[in-house]
Design a protein around this motif. Sequence first.
Motif, PDB file in Angstrom:
ATOM      1  N   LYS A   1      10.095   0.119  10.447  1.00 18.99           N
ATOM      2  CA  LYS A   1      11.398   0.913  10.626  1.00 18.99           C
ATOM      3  C   LYS A   1      11.451   1.904   9.274  1.00 18.99           C
ATOM      4  CE  LYS A   1      14.182  -2.392  13.041  1.00 18.99           C
ATOM      5  NZ  LYS A   1      15.472  -2.995  12.880  1.00 18.99           N
ATOM      6  N   ASP A   2      11.990   3.027   9.652  1.00 16.91           N
ATOM      7  CA  ASP A   2      12.070   4.119   8.598  1.00 16.91           C
ATOM      8  C   ASP A   2      13.456   3.824   7.975  1.00 16.91           C
ATOM      9  OD1 ASP A   2       9.596   5.628   9.414  1.00 16.91           O
ATOM     10  OD2 ASP A   2      10.558   6.543  11.002  1.00 16.91           O
ATOM     11  N   SER A   3      14.466   3.117   8.527  1.00 16.40           N
ATOM     12  CA  SER A   3      15.645   2.940   7.714  1.00 16.40           C
ATOM     13  C   SER A   3      15.407   1.839   6.901  1.00 16.40           C
ATOM     14  CB  SER A   3      16.697   2.680   8.941  1.00 16.40           C
ATOM     15  OG  SER A   3      16.599   1.647   9.581  1.00 16.40           O
ATOM     16  N   VAL A   4      16.529   2.013   6.049  1.00 22.14           N
ATOM     17  CA  VAL A   4      16.770   0.811   4.929  1.00 22.14           C
ATOM     18  C   VAL A   4      18.121   0.432   4.844  1.00 22.14           C
ATOM     19  CG1 VAL A   4      16.799   2.335   2.963  1.00 22.14           C
ATOM     20  CG2 VAL A   4      16.516  -0.091   2.505  1.00 22.14           C
ATOM     21  N   HIS A   5      18.634  -0.979   4.915  1.00 27.20           N
ATOM     22  CA  HIS A   5      20.096  -1.421   4.693  1.00 27.20           C
ATOM     23  C   HIS A   5      20.354  -1.331   3.205  1.00 27.20           C
ATOM     24  CE1 HIS A   5      23.437  -3.992   4.595  1.00 27.20           C
ATOM     25  NE2 HIS A   5      23.895  -3.439   5.458  1.00 27.20           N
ATOM     26  N   VAL A   6      21.210  -0.684   2.759  1.00 30.23           N
ATOM     27  CA  VAL A   6      21.602  -0.434   1.293  1.00 30.23           C
ATOM     28  C   VAL A   6      23.062  -0.997   1.008  1.00 30.23           C
ATOM     29  CG1 VAL A   6      22.176   0.970  -0.600  1.00 30.23           C
ATOM     30  CG2 VAL A   6      20.252   1.765   1.176  1.00 30.23           C
TER      31      VAL A   6
ATOM     32  N   ASN B   1      17.088  -3.369   1.431  1.00 30.34           N
ATOM     33  CA  ASN B   1      16.176  -4.266   2.364  1.00 30.34           C
ATOM     34  C   ASN B   1      15.746  -3.275   3.412  1.00 30.34           C
ATOM     35  OD1 ASN B   1      16.945  -6.985   1.406  1.00 30.34           O
ATOM     36  ND2 ASN B   1      19.084  -6.456   2.000  1.00 30.34           N
ATOM     37  N   PHE B   2      14.222  -3.197   2.924  1.00 35.33           N
ATOM     38  CA  PHE B   2      13.234  -2.547   3.986  1.00 35.33           C
ATOM     39  C   PHE B   2      12.734  -3.504   5.122  1.00 35.33           C
ATOM     40  CE2 PHE B   2      13.489  -0.404  -0.057  1.00 35.33           C
ATOM     41  CZ  PHE B   2      13.401   1.121   0.291  1.00 35.33           C
ATOM     42  N   GLU B   3      12.576  -3.060   6.465  1.00 33.10           N
ATOM     43  CA  GLU B   3      12.135  -3.732   7.263  1.00 33.10           C
ATOM     44  C   GLU B   3      11.075  -2.970   7.716  1.00 33.10           C
ATOM     45  OE1 GLU B   3      14.888  -5.095  10.408  1.00 33.10           O
ATOM     46  OE2 GLU B   3      16.443  -4.442   9.465  1.00 33.10           O
ATOM     47  N   ASN B   4       9.863  -3.960   7.968  1.00 33.97           N
ATOM     48  CA  ASN B   4       8.585  -3.322   8.341  1.00 33.97           C
ATOM     49  C   ASN B   4       8.706  -2.622   9.699  1.00 33.97           C
ATOM     50  OD1 ASN B   4       7.183  -4.560   6.229  1.00 33.97           O
ATOM     51  ND2 ASN B   4       6.710  -6.411   7.295  1.00 33.97           N
TER      52      ASN B   4
ATOM     53  N   HIS C   1       0.975  -0.961   0.000  1.00 36.38           N
ATOM     54  CA  HIS C   1       0.087  -0.015   0.046  1.00 36.38           C
ATOM     55  C   HIS C   1       0.924   1.176  -0.090  1.00 36.38           C
ATOM     56  CE1 HIS C   1      -3.783  -2.353   0.677  1.00 36.38           C
ATOM     57  NE2 HIS C   1      -3.015  -3.241   1.615  1.00 36.38           N
ATOM     58  N   GLY C   2       2.022   1.362  -0.898  1.00 34.08           N
ATOM     59  CA  GLY C   2       2.629   2.498  -1.321  1.00 34.08           C
ATOM     60  C   GLY C   2       3.922   2.623  -0.399  1.00 34.08           C
ATOM     61  N   LYS C   3       4.287   1.539   0.216  1.00 39.11           N
ATOM     62  CA  LYS C   3       5.383   1.507   1.226  1.00 39.11           C
ATOM     63  C   LYS C   3       6.121   0.209   0.811  1.00 39.11           C
ATOM     64  CE  LYS C   3       7.238   1.750   5.926  1.00 39.11           C
ATOM     65  NZ  LYS C   3       7.835   3.142   5.662  1.00 39.11           N
ATOM     66  N   GLU C   4       7.424   0.677   0.751  1.00 39.34           N
ATOM     67  CA  GLU C   4       8.426  -0.498   0.454  1.00 39.34           C
ATOM     68  C   GLU C   4       8.823  -1.406   1.419  1.00 39.34           C
ATOM     69  OE1 GLU C   4       9.132   2.835   0.241  1.00 39.34           O
ATOM     70  OE2 GLU C   4      10.190   3.426  -1.718  1.00 39.34           O
ATOM     71  N   ILE C   5       8.600  -2.787   0.875  1.00 37.41           N
ATOM     72  CA  ILE C   5       8.909  -3.826   1.958  1.00 37.41           C
ATOM     73  C   ILE C   5       9.968  -4.838   1.296  1.00 37.41           C
ATOM     74  CG2 ILE C   5       6.758  -3.479   3.263  1.00 37.41           C
ATOM     75  CD1 ILE C   5       5.611  -6.086   1.754  1.00 37.41           C
ATOM     76  N   GLY C   6      10.727  -5.437   2.193  1.00 37.94           N
ATOM     77  CA  GLY C   6      11.513  -6.631   1.491  1.00 37.94           C
ATOM     78  C   GLY C   6      12.541  -6.097   0.901  1.00 37.94           C
TER      79      GLY C   6
END
Length: 221
Positions: A81-86, A76-79, A53-58
């Motif tokens: 959390k605002d942060s993402v591991h790149v 990698n997006f974690e449910n 629903h508009g938010k990146e996951i996984g």
Amino acid sequence: MNKHLFFLILFACFSIICNSQINQFDSEGRRNGPWKVNFEGTSKPKFEGTFDHGKEIGTFKFYKKGFYDHPSAIMNFENGKDSVHVTYYTQKGKEISEGKMIDKKREGKWIYYHQESDSIMMLEEYKNDKLHGSQKTYYPNGQIAENTEYSIGEKHGKSLIYANNGQITKDLSYMEGQLHGPAIYYNVNGEKIMEGGYSNGSKSGTWKYYEQGKLKNEEDY
């Protein structure tokens, strides 16, 4: 029906079903489910991932045009959390660097790797996409080459430079990006070459110069 024609129709139907399950929107027009976007005019992927629903996951994979054997970046997006591991990669799939991002800005610890090995080349600390904390650089053999403190993107605090044998060659201090405070220089054998002080980027006070460990000359600034 011709068997070959039957399989062509079956494959086409399967492709339509698969394609109908990607690049979908929810009732509010937000991306939802698996998505894949190709480079314009090609069937090669620009990125692929999943939205909730508009938010990146996984996991999201991003590709560089002309190089599709391996993603140039994986996020990698974690449910929750605002942060993402790149993680960034070379065209051959070797890791270049990795760390955390918030709103597309580097945050916290980032790791950079040497091109010819898996050994760490640099460790950095970020705050709102600016260097903040220690920056450590390493030789390919793992020996530390530099350890410098930063504050909001500028050198601020102690800075130590090392020779490949582990010997400190420069012991410096910075304030808001400029040399400021005591400074000592050594050769690779650990013998003091010169020492003095800086004030806002310029030499200040008495500077002493050494030769073979003995005081040779002094200058006042």
